[in-house]
Design a protein around this motif. Sequence first.
Motif, PDB file in Angstrom:
ATOM      1  N   LEU A  45       0.813  -1.214   0.000  1.00 16.42           N
ATOM      2  CA  LEU A  45       0.000   0.000   0.000  1.00 16.42           C
ATOM      3  C   LEU A  45       0.845   1.262   0.000  1.00 16.42           C
ATOM      4  O   LEU A  45       0.369   2.335  -0.337  1.00 16.42           O
ATOM      5  CB  LEU A  45      -0.921   0.007   1.215  1.00 16.42           C
ATOM      6  N   GLY A  46       2.091   1.148   0.434  1.00 20.51           N
ATOM      7  CA  GLY A  46       2.888   2.357   0.614  1.00 20.51           C
ATOM      8  C   GLY A  46       3.777   2.705  -0.575  1.00 20.51           C
ATOM      9  O   GLY A  46       4.383   3.756  -0.606  1.00 20.51           O
ATOM     10  N   THR A  47       3.845   1.831  -1.564  1.00 22.17           N
ATOM     11  CA  THR A  47       4.750   2.089  -2.673  1.00 22.17           C
ATOM     12  C   THR A  47       3.984   2.622  -3.858  1.00 22.17           C
ATOM     13  O   THR A  47       3.049   2.010  -4.350  1.00 22.17           O
ATOM     14  CB  THR A  47       5.464   0.794  -3.083  1.00 22.17           C
ATOM     15  N   ARG A  48       4.409   3.758  -4.315  1.00 19.50           N
ATOM     16  CA  ARG A  48       3.729   4.437  -5.414  1.00 19.50           C
ATOM     17  C   ARG A  48       3.659   3.564  -6.660  1.00 19.50           C
ATOM     18  O   ARG A  48       2.628   3.463  -7.319  1.00 19.50           O
ATOM     19  CB  ARG A  48       4.496   5.737  -5.704  1.00 19.50           C
ATOM     20  N   ALA A  49       4.780   2.898  -6.937  1.00 19.32           N
ATOM     21  CA  ALA A  49       4.844   2.092  -8.167  1.00 19.32           C
ATOM     22  C   ALA A  49       3.787   0.992  -8.164  1.00 19.32           C
ATOM     23  O   ALA A  49       3.234   0.648  -9.211  1.00 19.32           O
ATOM     24  CB  ALA A  49       6.235   1.499  -8.327  1.00 19.32           C
ATOM     25  N   PHE A  50       3.525   0.424  -7.000  1.00 18.78           N
ATOM     26  CA  PHE A  50       2.545  -0.656  -6.935  1.00 18.78           C
ATOM     27  C   PHE A  50       1.131  -0.128  -7.116  1.00 18.78           C
ATOM     28  O   PHE A  50       0.283  -0.785  -7.719  1.00 18.78           O
ATOM     29  CB  PHE A  50       2.684  -1.431  -5.626  1.00 18.78           C
ATOM     30  N   TRP A  51       0.856   1.045  -6.568  1.00 18.90           N
ATOM     31  CA  TRP A  51      -0.444   1.671  -6.810  1.00 18.90           C
ATOM     32  C   TRP A  51      -0.629   1.894  -8.314  1.00 18.90           C
ATOM     33  O   TRP A  51      -1.697   1.640  -8.873  1.00 18.90           O
ATOM     34  CB  TRP A  51      -0.526   3.018  -6.098  1.00 18.90           C
ATOM     35  N   ASP A  52       0.443   2.349  -8.955  1.00 18.65           N
ATOM     36  CA  ASP A  52       0.371   2.561 -10.401  1.00 18.65           C
ATOM     37  C   ASP A  52      -0.012   1.278 -11.125  1.00 18.65           C
ATOM     38  O   ASP A  52      -0.807   1.278 -12.051  1.00 18.65           O
ATOM     39  CB  ASP A  52       1.728   3.045 -10.945  1.00 18.65           C
ATOM     40  N   THR A  53       0.585   0.166 -10.673  1.00 15.16           N
ATOM     41  CA  THR A  53       0.287  -1.115 -11.320  1.00 15.16           C
ATOM     42  C   THR A  53      -1.172  -1.484 -11.151  1.00 15.16           C
ATOM     43  O   THR A  53      -1.818  -1.932 -12.099  1.00 15.16           O
ATOM     44  CB  THR A  53       1.169  -2.228 -10.726  1.00 15.16           C
TER      45      THR A  53
END
Lengths: 310, 268, 415
Positions: free
Chosen positions: A88-96
Motif C-alpha cells: 500500500l505504501g509504494t507508489r509504483a505498486f499503486w500505479d500497477t
Amino acid sequence: MGERLERAAGLSATAASTGGGAGRRASRLFHGHPKVGLGALLSGPLLWLIVVYLGSLAVLVVSAFFTIDEFTNQPTTQLTTANVEEVLGTRAFWDTVIRSVAVASAVTLLSLVLALPMAFYVAKLAKPWARRSLIVAATLPLWAGYLVKAYAMRAVFEPGGSGGQGGGFLQGAVGWTPGFGRTAVVLTLTYLWLPYMILPIYAGLDRLPTSLLDASGDLGARPLRTFRSVILPLLVPAIAAGSIFTFSLSLGDYITVKIVGSKTQLIGNLIERTLLAPNQPLAAAFTLWPIVIMIAYLIVVARLGAFESL
Amino acid sequence: MNLSGASYWALRVFTWMVLGLLYLPLAIIVILSFNTATSLSWPPDGLWLDWWRKAAAADAPRDALWTSVKLALASTGVALVLGTCLSFALARYRFFGRSSLSFLVVLPIALPGIVTGVALRNTFLRLGWDLGFRTVVLGHGTFCIVLAFNNVIARLRRMAPNVQEASADLGAHGMQTFRLVTFPLIRSALLAGGLLAFALSFDEIIVTTFTAGAGVETLPQWILNNFARPNNVPLVTVVATVVMLLSIPLAWLAQRLTGEPTGLGAGR
Amino acid sequence: MTRKRLLAGLAASALVLAACGSDDSGGGADTTAAAPSGTEAAATTAAADTSVAAGGGGEALTELGEGEGQVNLIAWAGYVEDGSTDPAVDWVTGFEEETGCNVNVKIGNTSDEMVALMQSGEYDGVSASGDATLRLIAGGEVSPVNTDLIPNYADVFPDLKDQAHNTVDGVSYGVPHGRGANLLVFNTDSFPSAPDSWGVMFEPDSPAKGGVSIYDAPIYIADAAVYLMATQPDLGITNPYALDETQFAAAVDLLNQQKDLAGQYWSLYTDQQTALEAGSVTAGTTWQVIVNLATANGAKIGAVKPKEGATGWSDTWMISSKAQNPNCMYMWMNHIISPEANAGVAEWFGEAPSNAKSCALTSDANHCDTFHAEDTAFWEDVFYWTTPTATCLDGRDVACVPFTEWVNAWNELRA
C-alpha cells in the motif's frame, strides 16, 4: 406424505424397479426427512467450496501477514503488517493496480462496443435461420484456445526489426503496427474475451419481446431513442454478466501481458514475479488487491442482476 | 422498430466485420503452420508440409494432448456431480446462506486464475500432497462447478415443479423419479454444462501451472513451453491448427445436440 | 449477524491452519538465522553415517546404489541437452542409455525461480548459481555431497573446489559445473565497432537507446553496481553484492534511469534470442549460448566482456534433500562433470568447463583459452552471482542490504 408413498409403493408392487429395495429405502429416508436430502446434496459441494476453496483463500489472505526468513526465503509464522504496508505504501505498486483496473475497464468497454451492435443485429435483425449460425460462429473461437489466440495476436502485432523486416501480419499487410505494449494488450484481451460478452447480451436481447420495440416505435421514438431508453436499461443485467468475465479475466491476466505486452506489467505479473522471488507472503499481499476489487465488483453487478443473466 | 435501410446495412456489415476479425488471427496461424521460416513473420517465406511431418512424428504433443483430455474429462465429471447437487439444493430448498452460496460458486471463476492457483497450491503443499494429476483435477473442478451449476439450475427453474409430484403420485419413489423423469429433462443442460467445463479445463493454463507438478504436462503447458523456443514455433502452429480443426467441429456438434448456443447458461 | 460469526470463525481456523502448515514445511525457518545456518547442517552431517533417506535432508549418500530409473532436474537453459534443440548437441541420451536413468529437466529462468522450484520438493537436483546455493543450503533444500562417490570430481579445477558458495564449514554441497561471465551483446548495425563499456546500456545519451535488453531479475542490480564501481568510485563499492543503503540507492537510481533506454526485460532466454534475431535489440546483457543460438539463425550481433568487469556465475550441481532418485542424481553429477560431457556443455553454453581434462576434448581447440578456463586473472573482475546478506559480504561492519530488499526494489522498478 411418507405414509402415502408407502401405500403407493405397495400398490404398485408390479412396478418393481431395477433400483431395488435400496433405492426405495433411500428415497423414503430422503423424502421423510427433507433436511437429510438437503444435507446430502449440499455436503459434497459445500465441503469442496468452503473447506477447500474458501479455506485456501483464507489461508492465502492470512499468509500475507507472515514474515519471510531473509536467508531461506521460507515464510515463518511471525505476523507482520510489513508486506501489506509495502504494497500500500509504494507508489509504483499503486500505479500497477490502477493500470490493471484501467486495462480491464478498457477491455470491458471495447468488448461492449463491439458486442452490442453485433448481438443486436443477430438477435433482432438477422433472418431466423441465419441467427443460429451467426451466434454459433461468434462463440466457436472460444474453443480455439486461449494460448493459440494470444500467440495468433502476437503474429499480428509483431513489429520485427528496425527496418520492418520480419514483421507480423499488420506490419506485412498494412505497413504499420502498434507493436507490443499496452495497446496490444488491450486489443488482444478484447479479442480473447469478446465471445464472453456477446453471448449474454445476445441471450438478453433474445429474451426481449419485439413487441416492446414496436410499441416504443408506435409511441414516436426514433430507433436510437428506443435503444437508449428501452433496450439498454433492460440489457443492464446481461451487460453486467458479460462484464464479469471481461473484467476479471483481464484484471488478473499475466500470460497475455507477457506475450504481447513487452515491458508492460499488470498486477498478475507482479504476483507471479514475487512468487518466484520466492517471497510467498508478499505475493499473497499483492493478491489482496484482485480479491478485494473482484469481490466489490461482484457485489455491484449482483445488484444489477448479473447473476440471473449468466 | 423501424430501422432505416442504411442502419440495417451498417449493422450487418459491422457484424460480418467483427466475425471476420474473430477468425482472422486464427487463419493466420493456420497459414503460418505451412511457413518455411521459423518465425511469425508475414507474409510467409514459402509453404511446405515439413512441420506437419515433424508434428506427426513428435511424441510430446500427443502425450500432452492425451493428458489434457484425461484431465478435462475428470474435471468435468467432478464439476457435473458437484454442480448438479448444488443446483438441486438451491432450486428445491430454502435455507440459510442460500444467496451467499450462489455468490460463492461464482467466485472461483470470477477471481483471477492466479489467485485461485496460488491459493490452492499453497494448500496442497501445506497438506503435504504431491502436486500432480489429482491436484490439477481439483483445481479445474473448482472453477468448473459454476458452469454445470448455471446450466442445470436454469433448466430446473424452467421445469415445472409438479412434474416430480405427478411422478410421485403415479407411484414412483424419489430415485425412480430422478432416473426416469428429472434426469431426462436436465440431460441437455448437463451436456451443455459438461461441454463448457470440458472446454474450459482443456484450455486452462494459469491454474494448471500452479497446481501441476513436475510430471504433468497439459497441451496448453506444452504450447507455452514450446512457443518460447524459436525452433519449435512452427511445431506449435501445427498443433494449434490441429486443435482448432478438432475442437471447432466438436463445438458445433455440441451446440446442435444441446439445442442452444453454449453460453455459460445463457439461452433460456 | 450469524454471517459475521461464520466469517470470524473461518478467519480464526484459517490462522490456525496456516500456522500448523508452516511448521511442517518450514524446516529450519523457525530458528533465527543469526550465525550461518551451515553450522546446523554440519552438525547433522557429522552425526550421519547411515545411508541417506529420501526426504530426510542434511545427510550425504554413503554408498551408491542402483539407479532408480529417472532423475528430475532443474537446470539453466542449455545445460541439459538431449538433441531436441539441435540434434548434434546431446549429452543426455548416452547417459540415459548407460545408466537407465531417464532425465526430466525443468528449465529455471532465474536463480529465484530455481529456489522456488526446489522448495516444492519435486526435483532431485539443480544447477545452482552462487545466488541460489547458500539460500538452498540455509533452507535445508539440499544435502551435502559425498564427493568420494563422484570419480570425476578429482579432475575439477582446484580453484573451483571448496569455494564459499558451494562449501560450508568444510562440507561440500555440490560439484562445480563451469563458470562464465555475463556479456554485453550488441547489434553490429548499431555498433560497427564493438563497444567496450557497459555505458551503452546505462548512459542517457547512449546510441542504444530504445533497444536495450536487460536481464529481468533482482540480481541485475549488481550489474549496475559493477558499473558504478568504475564510474562513481567515491561510493566505495568493492563487492557488487555487498551494498549499503547509499550504494544500493545509487544502483537503483541508475536502473531507474535505464528504464528510458530499455526495449526489453528478458527472463526467458528465448525471448532475448527472438529479439536478437528480429533485430530489435541494440545492446543488452546476455549469455554466450544465446549469442550462439541467435547467430546461427542469422542475427548480426557480437558479444564482449566490457572493461568495467562483469557479473558472472560459477554454477554448482546440488542434490535435493528430498530427492526421490538420489542414486541417479549422483550418476548425473558424475556424468555432467566428466571430460566429454563437460566439454560439450561448456562449448554449447559458452563457458569455461570445470573439468581440466575437458580442455583437450573441445571441438574448438582454443575454447579453454577463449573462455579463460585456466586463467585465474581473468576471473578477478568477474563477480560471481551470490546472495546479498545483511552482513556485508566484503566484511565491512555496516548494514548491507539483504536480498529480500533487492527483490522489493526490483519489483518496484519493474511495476
